[in-house]
Design a protein around this motif. Structure first.
Motif, PDB file in Angstrom:
ATOM      1  N   VAL A 138     -30.464 -18.395 -41.635  1.00 20.74           N
ATOM      2  CA  VAL A 138     -29.237 -18.883 -41.733  1.00 20.74           C
ATOM      3  C   VAL A 138     -28.929 -18.723 -43.460  1.00 20.74           C
ATOM      4  O   VAL A 138     -27.767 -18.370 -43.594  1.00 20.74           O
ATOM      5  CB  VAL A 138     -29.412 -20.402 -41.789  1.00 20.74           C
ATOM      6  CG1 VAL A 138     -27.959 -21.293 -42.162  1.00 20.74           C
ATOM      7  CG2 VAL A 138     -29.463 -21.067 -40.249  1.00 20.74           C
ATOM      8  N   LEU A 139     -29.750 -18.460 -44.229  1.00 26.66           N
ATOM      9  CA  LEU A 139     -29.725 -18.119 -45.444  1.00 26.66           C
ATOM     10  C   LEU A 139     -29.017 -16.613 -45.606  1.00 26.66           C
ATOM     11  O   LEU A 139     -28.161 -16.350 -46.353  1.00 26.66           O
ATOM     12  CB  LEU A 139     -30.849 -18.285 -46.448  1.00 26.66           C
ATOM     13  CG  LEU A 139     -30.709 -18.303 -47.847  1.00 26.66           C
ATOM     14  CD1 LEU A 139     -29.955 -19.319 -48.416  1.00 26.66           C
ATOM     15  CD2 LEU A 139     -32.009 -18.149 -48.672  1.00 26.66           C
ATOM     16  N   LEU A 140     -29.842 -15.855 -44.917  1.00 26.21           N
ATOM     17  CA  LEU A 140     -29.342 -14.546 -44.959  1.00 26.21           C
ATOM     18  C   LEU A 140     -27.906 -14.388 -44.360  1.00 26.21           C
ATOM     19  O   LEU A 140     -27.154 -13.716 -44.944  1.00 26.21           O
ATOM     20  CB  LEU A 140     -30.197 -13.470 -43.956  1.00 26.21           C
ATOM     21  CG  LEU A 140     -29.651 -12.131 -43.748  1.00 26.21           C
ATOM     22  CD1 LEU A 140     -29.655 -11.375 -44.906  1.00 26.21           C
ATOM     23  CD2 LEU A 140     -30.614 -11.537 -42.758  1.00 26.21           C
ATOM     24  N   ALA A 141     -27.559 -15.029 -43.405  1.00 25.10           N
ATOM     25  CA  ALA A 141     -26.106 -14.881 -42.665  1.00 25.10           C
ATOM     26  C   ALA A 141     -25.113 -15.513 -43.580  1.00 25.10           C
ATOM     27  O   ALA A 141     -24.112 -14.874 -43.929  1.00 25.10           O
ATOM     28  CB  ALA A 141     -26.046 -15.900 -41.301  1.00 25.10           C
ATOM     29  N   GLU A 142     -25.429 -16.713 -44.556  1.00 20.34           N
ATOM     30  CA  GLU A 142     -24.607 -17.299 -45.219  1.00 20.34           C
ATOM     31  C   GLU A 142     -24.453 -16.141 -46.494  1.00 20.34           C
ATOM     32  O   GLU A 142     -23.091 -15.895 -47.173  1.00 20.34           O
ATOM     33  CB  GLU A 142     -25.182 -18.558 -45.813  1.00 20.34           C
ATOM     34  CG  GLU A 142     -24.736 -19.770 -44.801  1.00 20.34           C
ATOM     35  CD  GLU A 142     -25.078 -21.226 -45.387  1.00 20.34           C
ATOM     36  OE1 GLU A 142     -25.711 -21.229 -46.453  1.00 20.34           O
ATOM     37  OE2 GLU A 142     -25.075 -22.158 -44.431  1.00 20.34           O
ATOM     38  N   ILE A 143     -25.391 -15.756 -47.044  1.00 18.56           N
ATOM     39  CA  ILE A 143     -25.116 -14.664 -48.106  1.00 18.56           C
ATOM     40  C   ILE A 143     -24.291 -13.524 -47.846  1.00 18.56           C
ATOM     41  O   ILE A 143     -23.360 -13.104 -48.399  1.00 18.56           O
ATOM     42  CB  ILE A 143     -26.562 -14.132 -48.406  1.00 18.56           C
ATOM     43  CG1 ILE A 143     -27.336 -15.391 -49.151  1.00 18.56           C
ATOM     44  CG2 ILE A 143     -26.408 -12.943 -49.530  1.00 18.56           C
ATOM     45  CD1 ILE A 143     -28.889 -15.105 -49.818  1.00 18.56           C
ATOM     46  N   THR A 144     -24.670 -12.962 -46.528  1.00 23.46           N
ATOM     47  CA  THR A 144     -23.939 -11.877 -45.745  1.00 23.46           C
ATOM     48  C   THR A 144     -22.351 -12.169 -46.020  1.00 23.46           C
ATOM     49  O   THR A 144     -21.532 -11.382 -46.342  1.00 23.46           O
ATOM     50  CB  THR A 144     -24.442 -11.405 -44.743  1.00 23.46           C
ATOM     51  OG1 THR A 144     -25.685 -11.080 -44.519  1.00 23.46           O
ATOM     52  CG2 THR A 144     -23.724 -10.316 -44.068  1.00 23.46           C
ATOM     53  N   TYR A 145     -22.198 -13.386 -45.405  1.00 21.73           N
ATOM     54  CA  TYR A 145     -20.744 -13.677 -45.243  1.00 21.73           C
ATOM     55  C   TYR A 145     -19.922 -14.090 -46.556  1.00 21.73           C
ATOM     56  O   TYR A 145     -18.715 -13.806 -46.733  1.00 21.73           O
ATOM     57  CB  TYR A 145     -20.666 -15.110 -44.248  1.00 21.73           C
ATOM     58  CG  TYR A 145     -19.090 -15.550 -43.919  1.00 21.73           C
ATOM     59  CD1 TYR A 145     -18.053 -14.682 -43.219  1.00 21.73           C
ATOM     60  CD2 TYR A 145     -18.697 -16.605 -44.321  1.00 21.73           C
ATOM     61  CE1 TYR A 145     -16.923 -14.964 -43.007  1.00 21.73           C
ATOM     62  CE2 TYR A 145     -17.510 -17.230 -44.249  1.00 21.73           C
ATOM     63  CZ  TYR A 145     -16.450 -16.278 -43.535  1.00 21.73           C
ATOM     64  OH  TYR A 145     -15.149 -16.668 -43.285  1.00 21.73           O
ATOM     65  N   PHE A 146     -20.631 -14.967 -47.356  1.00 22.79           N
ATOM     66  CA  PHE A 146     -20.026 -15.542 -48.658  1.00 22.79           C
ATOM     67  C   PHE A 146     -19.966 -14.435 -49.827  1.00 22.79           C
ATOM     68  O   PHE A 146     -19.125 -14.715 -50.604  1.00 22.79           O
ATOM     69  CB  PHE A 146     -20.622 -16.896 -48.903  1.00 22.79           C
ATOM     70  CG  PHE A 146     -20.251 -17.959 -47.828  1.00 22.79           C
ATOM     71  CD1 PHE A 146     -18.941 -18.237 -47.897  1.00 22.79           C
ATOM     72  CD2 PHE A 146     -21.151 -18.410 -47.199  1.00 22.79           C
ATOM     73  CE1 PHE A 146     -18.716 -19.190 -46.840  1.00 22.79           C
ATOM     74  CE2 PHE A 146     -20.884 -19.406 -46.233  1.00 22.79           C
ATOM     75  CZ  PHE A 146     -19.583 -19.894 -46.108  1.00 22.79           C
ATOM     76  N   THR A 147     -20.806 -13.367 -49.664  1.00 30.51           N
ATOM     77  CA  THR A 147     -20.766 -12.710 -51.025  1.00 30.51           C
ATOM     78  C   THR A 147     -19.519 -11.939 -51.336  1.00 30.51           C
ATOM     79  O   THR A 147     -19.198 -12.047 -52.589  1.00 30.51           O
ATOM     80  CB  THR A 147     -21.804 -11.510 -50.752  1.00 30.51           C
ATOM     81  OG1 THR A 147     -22.969 -12.023 -50.508  1.00 30.51           O
ATOM     82  CG2 THR A 147     -21.896 -10.313 -51.899  1.00 30.51           C
TER      83      THR A 147
END
Length: 265
Positions: A138-147
């Motif tokens: 989940v953390l990886l997906a959020e970083i990928t999307y919100f960067t």
């Protein structure tokens, strides 16, 4: 008055109903729903998970976004303008689309596990990539999307930097890291603050990424609202969690406004 009337009809009135249902539920008892929810371990776990995921994703987005914006703005390479335009397009993507793409790559039957099992001859279930259904996924997906939400304001801030300052610092013998630390970072601080604050609030309220990763052991406040309202039909408890989520978001936004005013940003 017409905009205020529309705002009151489509937003303030439903919000007032949510607050009212949380305070005086149909089952009776003022604040009884709050006592029930605050006393549950599920709410405390969801609150802690929401906070650490939001803080971790914000820190990752700030670090990765600063590096990407620095490369795009100051390191000449073919296609830099195209990459900048792609970031603008990326901002319009829905969050579940990015999560779905990660599932195709790192899912249990995704490309990475397929390549691994094909190269080693192991069974399909023996691929090493199974982290997407964990909090780290989940953390990886959020970083990928919100960067990109951090990169975009940083690129705008970097475009305002006078390149003569960088040339003077370089001619005086400053190394690249010192130029970044002494010249670029001070100019980027307001953009970092605004982008980081936006990412923090959006991560606190993110629902689609957690749902589409299928991380069963990861329950955030929005997921808890969904579970209480849709799966358990416990609407007073769902309203309580929603009010807490709203209070955290509005409180962070107010804190950001106060700090930015005092800092002169």
């Amino acid at each position: 008055m017409p905009p205020v009337a529309v705002l009151g009809l489509v937003f303030l009135y439903p919000l007032a109903l949510v607050v009212q249902q949380s305070l005086t539920p149909d089952s009776g008892g003022t604040f009884s729903a709050y006592a029930k929810v605050f006393g549950s371990a599920a709410f405390r776990d969801a609150l802690g998970t929401t906070v650490w995921l939001a803080v971790g994703a914000t820190a990752g987005c700030l670090l990765l976004g600063f590096v990407l914006a620095l490369v795009i703005a100051f390191v000449p390479f073919p296609g830099a303008r195209a990459v900048s335009k792609f970031i603008d397009v990326f901002l319009s993507f829905p969050s579940f689309l990015i999560t779905l793409a990660l599932l195709f790559i790192y899912g249990n039957v995704g490309m990475a596990n397929g390549l691994w099992t094909g190269a080693t001859g192991a069974g399909a279930a023996e691929g090493p990539f199974h982290f997407l259904t964990t909090p780290w996924g989940v953390l990886l997906a959020e970083i990928t999307y919100f960067t990109p939400f951090v990169v975009r304001p940083l690129l705008a801030a970097f475009s305002q930097i006078d390149t003569a300052q960088l040339e003077v610092a370089s001619s005086l013998g400053a190394r690249p890291l010192r130029i970044v630390r002494r010249v670029i970072v001070p100019e980027a601080l307001p953009a970092l603050a605004s982008g980081g604050s936006l990412v923090l609030v959006m991560c606190l309220n993110e629902f689609g990424i957690v749902l589409f990763t299928g991380a069963k052991g990861v329950t955030t406040l929005p997921m808890l609202v969904y579970g209480k309202a849709i799966l358990e039909s416990d609407y007073p408890a769902a309203c309580v969690v929603a009010v807490v989520n709203i209070a955290i978001s509005v409180g962070l936004f107010g804190l950001y406004r106060v700090v930015s005013k005092r800092a002169g940003a």
